[in-house]
Design a protein around this motif. Structure first.
Motif, PDB file in Angstrom:
ATOM      1  N   GLY A 192      -1.905  -4.473   6.546  1.00  0.00           N
ATOM      2  CA  GLY A 192      -1.266  -4.120   5.037  1.00  0.00           C
ATOM      3  C   GLY A 192      -2.506  -4.061   4.263  1.00  0.00           C
ATOM      4  N   GLU A 193      -3.642  -4.910   4.442  1.00  0.00           N
ATOM      5  CA  GLU A 193      -4.830  -4.976   3.589  1.00  0.00           C
ATOM      6  C   GLU A 193      -5.615  -3.639   3.872  1.00  0.00           C
ATOM      7  OE1 GLU A 193      -6.659  -9.071   2.849  1.00  0.00           O
ATOM      8  OE2 GLU A 193      -6.856  -8.526   4.891  1.00  0.00           O
ATOM      9  N   GLN A 194      -6.390  -3.216   2.963  1.00  0.00           N
ATOM     10  CA  GLN A 194      -6.783  -1.922   2.582  1.00  0.00           C
ATOM     11  C   GLN A 194      -8.613  -1.940   2.597  1.00  0.00           C
ATOM     12  OE1 GLN A 194      -4.817   1.492   1.208  1.00  0.00           O
ATOM     13  NE2 GLN A 194      -6.676   1.795  -0.266  1.00  0.00           N
ATOM     14  N   LEU A 195      -9.247  -1.311   3.267  1.00  0.00           N
ATOM     15  CA  LEU A 195     -10.794  -0.912   3.173  1.00  0.00           C
ATOM     16  C   LEU A 195     -10.816   0.172   2.239  1.00  0.00           C
ATOM     17  CD1 LEU A 195     -13.865  -1.700   5.473  1.00  0.00           C
ATOM     18  CD2 LEU A 195     -13.458   0.268   4.380  1.00  0.00           C
ATOM     19  N   SER A 239     -10.403   5.535   2.880  1.00  0.00           N
ATOM     20  CA  SER A 239      -9.825   3.987   2.730  1.00  0.00           C
ATOM     21  C   SER A 239      -9.154   4.004   4.449  1.00  0.00           C
ATOM     22  CB  SER A 239      -8.657   4.108   1.897  1.00  0.00           C
ATOM     23  OG  SER A 239      -9.120   4.231   0.666  1.00  0.00           O
ATOM     24  N   ILE A 240      -9.233   2.787   4.641  1.00  0.00           N
ATOM     25  CA  ILE A 240      -8.468   2.326   6.172  1.00  0.00           C
ATOM     26  C   ILE A 240      -7.454   1.048   5.810  1.00  0.00           C
ATOM     27  CG2 ILE A 240      -8.977   1.276   8.367  1.00  0.00           C
ATOM     28  CD1 ILE A 240     -11.921   1.802   8.107  1.00  0.00           C
ATOM     29  N   ILE A 267     -18.140  -0.803  -0.355  1.00  0.00           N
ATOM     30  CA  ILE A 267     -16.888  -1.265  -0.026  1.00  0.00           C
ATOM     31  C   ILE A 267     -16.057  -2.251  -0.460  1.00  0.00           C
ATOM     32  CG2 ILE A 267     -16.026  -2.055   2.285  1.00  0.00           C
ATOM     33  CD1 ILE A 267     -18.253  -0.700   3.662  1.00  0.00           C
ATOM     34  N   VAL A 268     -14.913  -2.102  -0.650  1.00  0.00           N
ATOM     35  CA  VAL A 268     -13.982  -3.131  -1.202  1.00  0.00           C
ATOM     36  C   VAL A 268     -12.914  -3.333  -0.424  1.00  0.00           C
ATOM     37  CG1 VAL A 268     -12.659  -3.599  -3.401  1.00  0.00           C
ATOM     38  CG2 VAL A 268     -14.968  -2.423  -3.564  1.00  0.00           C
TER      39      VAL A 268
END
Length: 270
Positions: A192-195, A239-240, A267-268
């Motif tokens: 569920g996290e996103q790069l 985004s990934i 990148i965040v």
């Protein structure tokens, strides 16, 4: 005295046989033999080495020469496996030496020849063999259907606490840039996290400063995934989203006929 590589290898082989023969008769020496003991003994005996007879040196000096030749050859191999220059169809960090190539067309091409010097015609099916992804220290497998580029290089980002700054990079058609953290690792994300990645491109004179195409891929737990998206423009966002918890690497593949140059990006993780 100058010797060829072939003579050097013959020299090493001859001495290796003699040393192995000497040590094979002494089990204690074999058990206690190690790289550290070898180096210590060589360094200890260098000052006292003398020729025992004409054209004959002590085994310690011979071993030292062998070690030096091996290190030299290893350095040569390491240099050969460095990144190809952009002018040769490779990937580089932007420096004063290649800044003049930004936005320019590079003429010429790279061909693959067989052992007789004949130019080989390359089919798409040959990609995995000709441009082995196994050269990468990050990719351990390739998902079926994933695009395998002809060149792969890793580049470290700079950790700015809440974000990561990506370097300026110039890369060519079908070459892959893998972004990694300073310790060589990727980004571990829970499900569920996103790069999020944002970058601006230097304008290209050939493309009327409208931006160029980049294919975005990613690596999950060492596997190059078959999911990809292509974006075109001077400012690009990608985004990934982690479908599973694990380590992710962001990959960019050049999809323009002329070199693509990235400005510093960010990148965040959120």
């Amino acid at each position: 005295m100058k010797i060829s590589f072939y003579e050097a290898f013959d020299f090493i082989a001859e001495e290796a046989v003699e040393l192995l023969a000497d040590y094979s008769s002494d089990d204690d020496k074999v058990q206690n033999y190690s790289a550290n003991t070898t180096i210590n003994e060589v360094m200890k005996n260098i000052p006292t080495v003398r020729k025992k007879r004409k054209n004959k040196t002590t085994w310690t000096l011979r071993l030292l020469v062998a070690i030096l030749v091996i290190f030299a050859l290893s350095s040569t191999v390491f240099a050969i496996r460095q990144r190809l220059l952009v002018k040769d169809g490779g990937i580089e960090l932007v420096t004063d030496a290649n800044r003049n190539l930004i936005g320019k067309e590079i003429e010429g091409r790279s061909d693959i020849a067989d052992s007789n010097g004949n130019i080989k015609k390359v089919s798409e099916e040959d990609n995995n063999e000709l441009y082995s992804w196994k050269e990468s220290t990050i990719i351990t497998s390739v998902q079926e259907g994933a695009h395998v580029p002809r060149i792969i290089s890793e580049f470290a980002v700079v950790d700015e606490e809440s974000s990561f700054l990506t370097p300026e990079i110039i890369f060519t058609n079908d070459s892959m840039v893998i972004l990694e953290k300073e310790d060589g690792k990727g980004w571990y994300m829970e499900k569920g996290e996103q790069l999020d990645f944002k970058v601006e491109l230097y304008p290209s004179e050939i493309n009327l400063s409208k931006g160029q195409s980049i294919i975005y891929q990613y690596i999950f737990n060492g596997e190059l995934m078959n999911e990809s998206l292509t974006y075109n423009g001077l400012i690009q966002n990608y985004s990934i989203t982690a479908e599973k918890s694990g380590e992710y690497f962001l990959c960019l593949v050049g999809a323009s006929s002329d070199p693509i140059t990235l400005k510093q990006g960010k990148i965040v993780i959120r």
